[in-house]
Enzyme design. Structure first.
Site, PDB file in Angstrom:
ATOM      1  N   SER A  92      10.648   1.040   1.909  1.00  0.00           N
ATOM      2  CA  SER A  92      10.196   2.241   2.616  1.00  0.00           C
ATOM      3  C   SER A  92      10.085   3.383   1.615  1.00  0.00           C
ATOM      4  O   SER A  92       9.362   3.259   0.632  1.00  0.00           O
ATOM      5  CB  SER A  92      11.155   2.578   3.767  1.00  0.00           C
ATOM      6  OG  SER A  92      10.680   3.675   4.515  1.00  0.00           O
ATOM      7  N   THR A  93      10.825   4.463   1.821  1.00  0.00           N
ATOM      8  CA  THR A  93      10.727   5.631   0.957  1.00  0.00           C
ATOM      9  C   THR A  93      10.946   5.264  -0.510  1.00  0.00           C
ATOM     10  O   THR A  93      11.971   4.692  -0.853  1.00  0.00           O
ATOM     11  CB  THR A  93      11.757   6.706   1.374  1.00  0.00           C
ATOM     12  OG1 THR A  93      11.679   6.904   2.775  1.00  0.00           O
ATOM     13  CG2 THR A  93      11.494   8.005   0.649  1.00  0.00           C
ATOM     14  N   HIS A  95       6.879   0.521   4.713  1.00  0.00           N
ATOM     15  CA  HIS A  95       6.561   1.566   5.685  1.00  0.00           C
ATOM     16  C   HIS A  95       5.497   2.474   5.086  1.00  0.00           C
ATOM     17  O   HIS A  95       5.768   3.197   4.122  1.00  0.00           O
ATOM     18  CB  HIS A  95       7.812   2.376   6.030  1.00  0.00           C
ATOM     19  CG  HIS A  95       8.887   1.566   6.674  1.00  0.00           C
ATOM     20  ND1 HIS A  95      10.218   1.932   6.631  1.00  0.00           N
ATOM     21  CD2 HIS A  95       8.844   0.410   7.379  1.00  0.00           C
ATOM     22  CE1 HIS A  95      10.937   1.042   7.285  1.00  0.00           C
ATOM     23  NE2 HIS A  95      10.130   0.099   7.749  1.00  0.00           N
ATOM     24  N   MET A 146      14.731   4.597   3.463  1.00  0.00           N
ATOM     25  CA  MET A 146      15.645   5.314   4.340  1.00  0.00           C
ATOM     26  C   MET A 146      15.839   4.550   5.644  1.00  0.00           C
ATOM     27  O   MET A 146      14.906   3.920   6.142  1.00  0.00           O
ATOM     28  CB  MET A 146      15.084   6.704   4.613  1.00  0.00           C
ATOM     29  CG  MET A 146      16.015   7.624   5.387  1.00  0.00           C
ATOM     30  SD  MET A 146      15.304   9.278   5.485  1.00  0.00           S
ATOM     31  CE  MET A 146      15.308   9.717   3.743  1.00  0.00           C
ATOM     32  N   ASP A 179      16.191  -0.385   8.797  1.00  0.00           N
ATOM     33  CA  ASP A 179      15.240  -1.438   9.139  1.00  0.00           C
ATOM     34  C   ASP A 179      15.394  -2.617   8.179  1.00  0.00           C
ATOM     35  O   ASP A 179      15.463  -2.444   6.968  1.00  0.00           O
ATOM     36  CB  ASP A 179      13.809  -0.891   9.068  1.00  0.00           C
ATOM     37  CG  ASP A 179      12.774  -1.903   9.531  1.00  0.00           C
ATOM     38  OD1 ASP A 179      13.128  -2.782  10.326  1.00  0.00           O
ATOM     39  OD2 ASP A 179      11.614  -1.781   9.104  1.00  0.00           O
TER      40      ASP A 179
END
Length: 363
Positions: free
Chosen positions: A181-182, A207, A300, A303
């Protein structure tokens, strides 16, 4: 030339941002907006390539506006705000960049350099960006049936409610599943630049906002010896190929005869995301189980921790990126806390671990 609309309630900040962005050769501020409603009308009128959004704005909070923008009129958005704590969350809401406003003592020259660096790093997305209006999402309709709490915050949907857990039906084959993600965009580029041909199929859930996954897949493809593409429903998984989940669909892996193929799911958000790492990992566990490798990278939230624990319990080889090399040590930390990780490795080592797994050296 990339066109920009600056959204900020402060006239002085709008002027500063306009001057700084206009000083970058490839960018031009074509309009300014004082709040979300002003921005909405100007975005419709001018169709900019990029918007900058402040978080603290009158009439509508910048985060709420960002979420609405990604849902109704998806486009590149960079948050420029003084609220660094809240700002860290905006990547999950669809932003492609975050620039903290200057703190006390920071020069405007330094602030300008940070803006320039961020925007120039986004040109790979902007080059291929064409505005697409996403079709209505299933979860929008389901929210009225109880998918939000009384404060309007989306509830976490467990992967069991979307993808049933079942025994592995086709053991013995190898596949590599990656969740991030991030910070994952640059981290994945670094990993894929080191990968070599003759690897098992790789499936990736990053993401990423709607409309950007295809261009990102092409960027990964250009940096790697293996073939990388945005996943399409029904694709047969092939060795030395990698498949990136689209920005608005869950991706799962299912058996198809003696092969595996991609199945895309247009359902509710799971673990607050769509695509969700939990959905991908759960499907890989269902079909491959102990023959799989799962990699949890910077990001972050939590998930993927549920699906990764199922893979770990089923004998799959699981690794997580270490804190020192993560942009945000959230998803890897949650997977480690869940007891779902065999090895914790640095970003620089992930490609080597993937290669060694494919050669049978890591289990």
């Amino acid at each position: 030339m990339y066109t920009v609309i600056v959204i900020d309630d402060s006239a002085s900040m709008r002027r500063i941002l306009k001057d700084m962005i206009n000083s970058i050769d490839e960018f031009e501020v074509i309009e300014e907006a004082v709040d979300a409603f002003d921005a909405r009308e100007k975005i419709k009128k001018y169709e900019p390539d990029l918007v900058t959004i402040d978080i603290n704005m009158p009439k509508m909070d910048g985060v709420v506006f960002l979420r609405n923008l990604m849902r109704l009129h998806a486009m590149p958005a960079v948050v420029i705000s003084g609220e660094s704590v809240r700002g860290n969350d905006i990547f999950d809401d669809g932003a492609v960049g975050f620039i903290p406003k200057p703190e006390t003592g920071e020069s405007m020259i330094s602030f300008g350099k940070r803006i320039k660096e961020t925007l120039l790093n986004l040109t790979f997305l902007l080059k291929r960006y064409t505005l697409k209006k996403p079709k209505p999402q299933v979860e929008i309709k389901r929210k009225s049936a109880g998918n939000e709490d009384k404060y309007g915050v989306e509830k976490r949907i467990h992967p069991d409610e979307v993808l049933v857990k079942r025994p592995c039906t086709f053991p013995g084959r190898k596949i590599i599943a990656i969740g991030s993600s991030t910070g994952g965009v640059e981290a994945l580029i670094k990993v894929f630049s080191k990968l070599r041909a003759n690897l098992p199929p790789i499936v990736i859930t990053q993401h990423i906002p709607y409309g950007f996954s295809n261009s990102f897949a092409q960027r990964l493809n250009n940096t790697s010896e293996i073939e990388v593409c945005e996943a399409k429903d029904g694709m047969i998984l092939q060795s030395s190929h990698a498949y990136l989940a689209p920005g608005n669909m869950h991706m799962s892996v299912i058996r198809s005869g003696q092969n595996y193929k991609i199945q895309l799911l247009d359902t509710v958000r799971v673990s607050r995301h769509k695509p969700s790492v939990d959905i991908l990992f759960r499907s890989v566990n269902n079909e491959i189980g102990g023959g799989a490798m799962a990699v949890m990278m910077t990001g972050m939230g939590d998930d993927g921790s549920i699906g990764m624990k199922e893979l770990y319990d089923n004998g799959a080889y699981t690794i997580a990126q270490d804190e020192a090399s993560c942009v945000v040590f959230g998803m890897p930390a949650k997977a480690i806390e869940a007891g779902a990780v065999k090895d914790v490795v640095s970003l620089d080592e992930i490609a080597d671990y993937i290669i060694e797994f494919s050669q049978g050296k890591r289990r």
